[in-house]
Design a protein around this motif. Structure first.
Motif, PDB file in Angstrom:
ATOM      1  N   GLU A 247       0.825  -1.199   0.000  1.00  0.00           N
ATOM      2  CA  GLU A 247       0.000   0.000   0.000  1.00  0.00           C
ATOM      3  C   GLU A 247       0.867   1.259   0.000  1.00  0.00           C
ATOM      4  O   GLU A 247       0.597   2.215  -0.730  1.00  0.00           O
ATOM      5  CB  GLU A 247      -0.917  -0.022   1.231  1.00  0.00           C
ATOM      6  N   ALA A 250       2.472   1.892  -3.402  1.00  0.00           N
ATOM      7  CA  ALA A 250       1.530   2.221  -4.476  1.00  0.00           C
ATOM      8  C   ALA A 250       0.757   3.516  -4.225  1.00  0.00           C
ATOM      9  O   ALA A 250       0.359   4.192  -5.185  1.00  0.00           O
ATOM     10  CB  ALA A 250       0.538   1.074  -4.661  1.00  0.00           C
ATOM     11  N   ARG A 251       0.551   3.901  -2.949  1.00  0.00           N
ATOM     12  CA  ARG A 251      -0.394   4.970  -2.647  1.00  0.00           C
ATOM     13  C   ARG A 251       0.209   6.183  -1.946  1.00  0.00           C
ATOM     14  O   ARG A 251      -0.506   7.156  -1.701  1.00  0.00           O
ATOM     15  CB  ARG A 251      -1.537   4.420  -1.773  1.00  0.00           C
ATOM     16  N   LYS A 253       2.992   9.246  -1.974  1.00  0.00           N
ATOM     17  CA  LYS A 253       3.871  10.039  -2.837  1.00  0.00           C
ATOM     18  C   LYS A 253       4.516  11.153  -2.011  1.00  0.00           C
ATOM     19  O   LYS A 253       3.864  11.787  -1.178  1.00  0.00           O
ATOM     20  CB  LYS A 253       3.088  10.671  -3.995  1.00  0.00           C
ATOM     21  N   TYR A 261      -0.964  10.677   1.016  1.00  0.00           N
ATOM     22  CA  TYR A 261      -1.393   9.272   1.049  1.00  0.00           C
ATOM     23  C   TYR A 261      -2.833   9.208   0.570  1.00  0.00           C
ATOM     24  O   TYR A 261      -3.711   9.845   1.143  1.00  0.00           O
ATOM     25  CB  TYR A 261      -1.254   8.725   2.470  1.00  0.00           C
ATOM     26  N   ARG A 262      -3.061   8.415  -0.496  1.00  0.00           N
ATOM     27  CA  ARG A 262      -4.416   8.188  -0.998  1.00  0.00           C
ATOM     28  C   ARG A 262      -4.787   6.736  -0.678  1.00  0.00           C
ATOM     29  O   ARG A 262      -4.447   5.821  -1.438  1.00  0.00           O
ATOM     30  CB  ARG A 262      -4.477   8.472  -2.499  1.00  0.00           C
ATOM     31  N   PRO A 263      -5.455   6.520   0.444  1.00  0.00           N
ATOM     32  CA  PRO A 263      -5.673   5.151   0.934  1.00  0.00           C
ATOM     33  C   PRO A 263      -6.661   4.356   0.095  1.00  0.00           C
ATOM     34  O   PRO A 263      -7.657   4.882  -0.394  1.00  0.00           O
ATOM     35  CB  PRO A 263      -6.219   5.377   2.351  1.00  0.00           C
ATOM     36  N   MET A 264      -6.355   3.072  -0.055  1.00  0.00           N
ATOM     37  CA  MET A 264      -7.254   2.119  -0.696  1.00  0.00           C
ATOM     38  C   MET A 264      -7.480   0.901   0.193  1.00  0.00           C
ATOM     39  O   MET A 264      -8.449   0.168   0.016  1.00  0.00           O
ATOM     40  CB  MET A 264      -6.667   1.664  -2.039  1.00  0.00           C
ATOM     41  N   GLY A 316      -7.335  12.084  -0.729  1.00  0.00           N
ATOM     42  CA  GLY A 316      -6.237  11.587   0.100  1.00  0.00           C
ATOM     43  C   GLY A 316      -5.973  12.474   1.294  1.00  0.00           C
ATOM     44  O   GLY A 316      -6.784  13.340   1.640  1.00  0.00           O
TER      45      GLY A 316
END
Length: 333
Positions: A247, A250-251, A253, A261-264, A316
């Motif tokens: 995570e 990938a998420r 930057k 942080y753009r959480p998934m 995010g």
């Protein structure tokens, strides 16, 4: 060295074989062609004395032992001397490591000082790893204590079978997590060795001592099974860490001001990613503080943690250092 004394201190072949299997499971390097040396942490109590006897029988000529003298009790020095004498009979090199503790959390400070001293000793002696005598009963007690404190997955995993001695390259291994306290006590008794008795183990000021007294009367509890549950939780903790790394990569930057942080992922993984971000940008934070930060962000509210300001943004959360406040100058009249 009298052979009769060594024979008396040798453990039965089946126990030596069992210990060898347990050691290889947590430290497969023990079978390496260059035969690395293993350090044994011995306090003088029955658990670590049994570990010493097992290791001496299983890895002859490949172990060294050390006793950390915290200086907390007058008996500490004599216990270290007794361990040195036992090691001399076994043909094992022994060192006594004195440490000084600062006032405060005595048990926590003693643990940190002990690991620091063992790490320095192991590096100086060229040891590959150090083994401690944590066993199934210790593991079960740790799990129950942490359940009582509402610990998360990482805490409920208890002590790990393998790790590192603080920030050193020295491995820390615990090959006795599948052994019961009574088994280890029996090994020492059969060898005719008088083990030390630390009164803090029965001191009601300490949570573990109180819990141990309660568990002694709960013979319906399967301590080995509880310890195995901690091992299963450790596996789950490792899986969460693996997912959190995925995570994060990938998420998360980096940007000129900090990180976004753009959480998934589900909450359990997002919490670990947030903890990593906070530690990288500022300093490690307690799990409860990370959880409060997560709740605020999910609710769409800006929040702060340590020296960081965290704000929701488009899809995010942005993490940045809080602006430094300049001291106000007094106005002349």
């Amino acid at each position: 060295m009298a052979s009769s004394a060594v024979d008396r201190l040798s453990v039965p072949a089946e126990l030596s074989a069992r210990f060898g299997e347990a050691l290889r499971a947590v430290w497969p390097e023990c079978d390496a062609e260059l035969a690395p040396m293993l350090g044994i942490a011995v306090s003088g109590g029955p658990d670590s004395t049994a570990l010493l006897l097992l290791a001496a029988s299983t890895l002859p000529g490949r172990i060294a032992a050390a006793t950390v003298d915290h200086g907390l009790r007058p008996e500490n020095a004599q216990e270290a001397a007794d361990m040195a004498a036992l090691c001399a009979v076994l043909g094992v090199a022994h060192a006594t490591l004195p440490v000084t503790l600062e006032p405060g959390n005595v048990q926590g400070a003693a643990r940190q000082a002990r690991y620091a001293a063992l790490g320095a000793w192991a590096q100086a002696e060229g040891l590959a790893a150090v083994a401690t005598a944590h066993h199934a009963d210790d593991q079960a007690e740790t799990l129950i204590m942490r359940l009582n404190r509402a610990s998360g997955v990482a805490g409920l995993a208890g002590v790990r079978a393998r790790g590192r001695l603080l920030d050193t390259p020295i491995g820390l291994v615990r090959p006795l997590l599948g052994w019961r306290r009574a088994e280890l006590t029996a090994i020492v008794a059969k060898a005719g060795v008088s083990a030390a008795d630390d009164p803090s183990n029965a001191d009601d000021r300490f949570d573990r001592a109180r819990l141990r007294k309660v568990l002694a009367g709960a013979d319906w509890l399967d301590m080995a099974a509880i310890a195995q549950s901690a091992a299963h939780i450790a596996d789950a903790d490792a899986a969460l860490n693996w997912s959190a790394d995925m995570e994060y990569n990938a998420r998360v930057k980096r940007d000129p001001f900090g990180m976004t942080y753009r959480p998934m992922a589900p909450k359990a993984i997002a919490l670990r990613v947030i903890a990593r971000i906070v530690a990288e940008l500022d300093a490690p934070a307690r799990g409860s503080a990370i959880a409060r930060l997560f709740d605020a962000l999910v609710a769409g509210e800006p929040a702060s943690i340590g020296n960081l300001v965290v704000r929701p943004n488009a899809g995010g959360w942005s993490f940045a250092k809080a602006p430094v406040r300049k001291a106000m100058r007094g106005k002349s009249r």
